[in-house]
Enzyme design. Sequence first.
Site, PDB file in Angstrom:
ATOM      1  N   LYS A   1       0.956  -1.291   0.063  1.00  0.00           N
ATOM      2  CA  LYS A   1      -0.044  -0.083   0.031  1.00  0.00           C
ATOM      3  C   LYS A   1       0.806   1.161   0.103  1.00  0.00           C
ATOM      4  CE  LYS A   1      -3.975   1.901   2.525  1.00  0.00           C
ATOM      5  NZ  LYS A   1      -4.822   1.747   3.956  1.00  0.00           N
TER       6      LYS A   1
ATOM      7  N   SER B   1      -9.720   1.613   2.987  1.00  0.00           N
ATOM      8  CA  SER B   1      -8.956   2.476   2.057  1.00  0.00           C
ATOM      9  C   SER B   1      -7.951   1.546   1.392  1.00  0.00           C
ATOM     10  CB  SER B   1      -8.198   3.690   3.044  1.00  0.00           C
ATOM     11  OG  SER B   1      -7.344   2.944   3.865  1.00  0.00           O
TER      12      SER B   1
ATOM     13  N   SER C   1     -10.019  -0.517   7.279  1.00  0.00           N
ATOM     14  CA  SER C   1      -9.367  -0.472   5.877  1.00  0.00           C
ATOM     15  C   SER C   1      -8.663  -1.344   5.195  1.00  0.00           C
ATOM     16  CB  SER C   1      -8.445   0.786   5.841  1.00  0.00           C
ATOM     17  OG  SER C   1      -8.993   2.064   5.874  1.00  0.00           O
TER      18      SER C   1
END
Lengths: 502, 95
Positions: free
Chosen positions: A81, A156, A180
């Site tokens: 990420k 997210s 997330s």
Amino acid sequence: MAKPLEELTATAIRDAFLRRERSARSIVEEQFAILKEREVAVGAFLTVMQEEALARADALDRKLADGAQMGKLAGIPVAVKDNICTRGVATTCASRILEGYVPPYDAHVVERLIEEDAVIIGKTNMDEFAMGSSTENSAFKLTRNPWDRERIPGGSSGGSAAAVAARMAPLALGSDTGGSIRQPAGLCGVVGLKPTYGRVSRYGLVAFASSLDQIGPLARTAGDTALLLEAIAPRDGRDSTCTDREVPDYVEALEQPISGLTFGLPGEFFIEGGLDREVARALEQARRCYEALGVRFRDISLPHSRIDVEDGQLSSYAVACYYILCTAEASSNLARYDGVRYGHRSDERGDIIEMYSRTRGEGFGEEVKRRIMLGTHALSSGYYDAYYLRAGRVRRLIQSDFERAWEQVDLVFAPVSPTPAFRIGEKADDPLAMYLSDIFTISCNLAGICGISVPCGFSSEGLPVALQLMGRHWDEERLLAAAHAYQIHTDWHKRAPALEGG
Amino acid sequence: MPITREQVEYVAHLSRLKLSEEEKDRFARQLDAILQAVEKLNELDTDGVEPLVHVAPRRNVFREDAAGESLPREEALRNAPEQSEGCFKVPRIIE
């Protein structure tokens, strides 16, 4: 004829590499062929690291040929990420304010990946600064759900979840502040685990809400999830909240028997109007599967995580509590983006206050600004007691509910998300509606416990549905064993989205 | 407690965020709706409840008082929007 790479688990890829059935170079080349073919349709990556990955693969092939001891993740492609720092590779948090930022150091988890001989293949898209539940808040690109490209992948960590679902990476790292990792994993039909607060060092993770943030793995199977967690969990003194407990053998723990365990069903989560019918039905089937495996279910109460439905509107104490605490922490953590040491600086001239305000006004996206504003307001003189302090008290009540639950049950069984993946744009203009997509995942972060999202079915429209299990502090072993047992008896995780033909 | 436009401007100043007029209007409306949802916490009796600030056990974490390695100056400055003579360069602060 060897199986195509995309059908192999991460563990099988490593084993094929170690048995010299496949070179690291051939693994990485095939992975990039898949990635490139699907990236146009999915949009999971912000940075693709093909050159670095191929050089790394060649180095691993030489290392194996030299007879060296190989790491746990040898030869496995991993996506990271984009809020996790990678030395020499852009790390943007999907924000204009960090456009062009190239970290001079690696995050602890990235060091661990390298030490365990993984191959990092790229940085994944996300909601800006991990603030969002759909990945629509990225300043740079839209990520689409591989199961239906008109829908969001969740967020997210939407890029990481979409990448794993589309077989563009067998493993990915995400971060989970209010859901997330688990929510996008659930909406994309993969496994996602939020470790206990303190299990994984956040050194090099761009801070959002420091009392809640945790890094964790995404994968297609519980086994691969265990493997990646084991690799990133070792102690690190650079994050003072990181535990010095030994890292359990999570892979071995997969085989722990689950027969005789008791799962708690929080009555507050399974209420009329709080859950999409098809999600409720899939969870009911999953529950029967667990019962057949010898798990007992028991009704429990988590009164302060209660979900209320009034005139079709959802509300919850946990969501209200979370959005005060996480925004307050974010308003402080994001004060560092001032246009001085890194990132964007406004071209407009003016005094230093003007420079700060213009830089931040230009660099941050709308949701980030909204949260900084909310958090600053909640902490400002005259409002602190009413908002921040009260939210801290409610957080204690939420945690105490779980403490009581652990006296009766081993794990808590819950939904991940009230509905399957929603449509792109559906909630983009309604921040409150977006916040409520985290209604089932937030309590886990507030209590600091661990939780896992496991695929458990599909809606009639072919969208993935997931179950969530939550466990005591440091009980990742049981979460993984329970997820593994379920996957042995089901094949939801073996289905792949149809992406061929663009 | 409805949020006024003046409050939005005050909070934007505290946050060092330059907002457009349109953003101010929108944030006033949206923050109001969010804070109304947060009012739900007032339904709960929290008297005498100790606020939970950290879920990890609170203890001091010690380490050896040994000098570590610092980032070389060039590397630390590499991401700076403006630099001069080995320092970060900012607009004039003292008149």
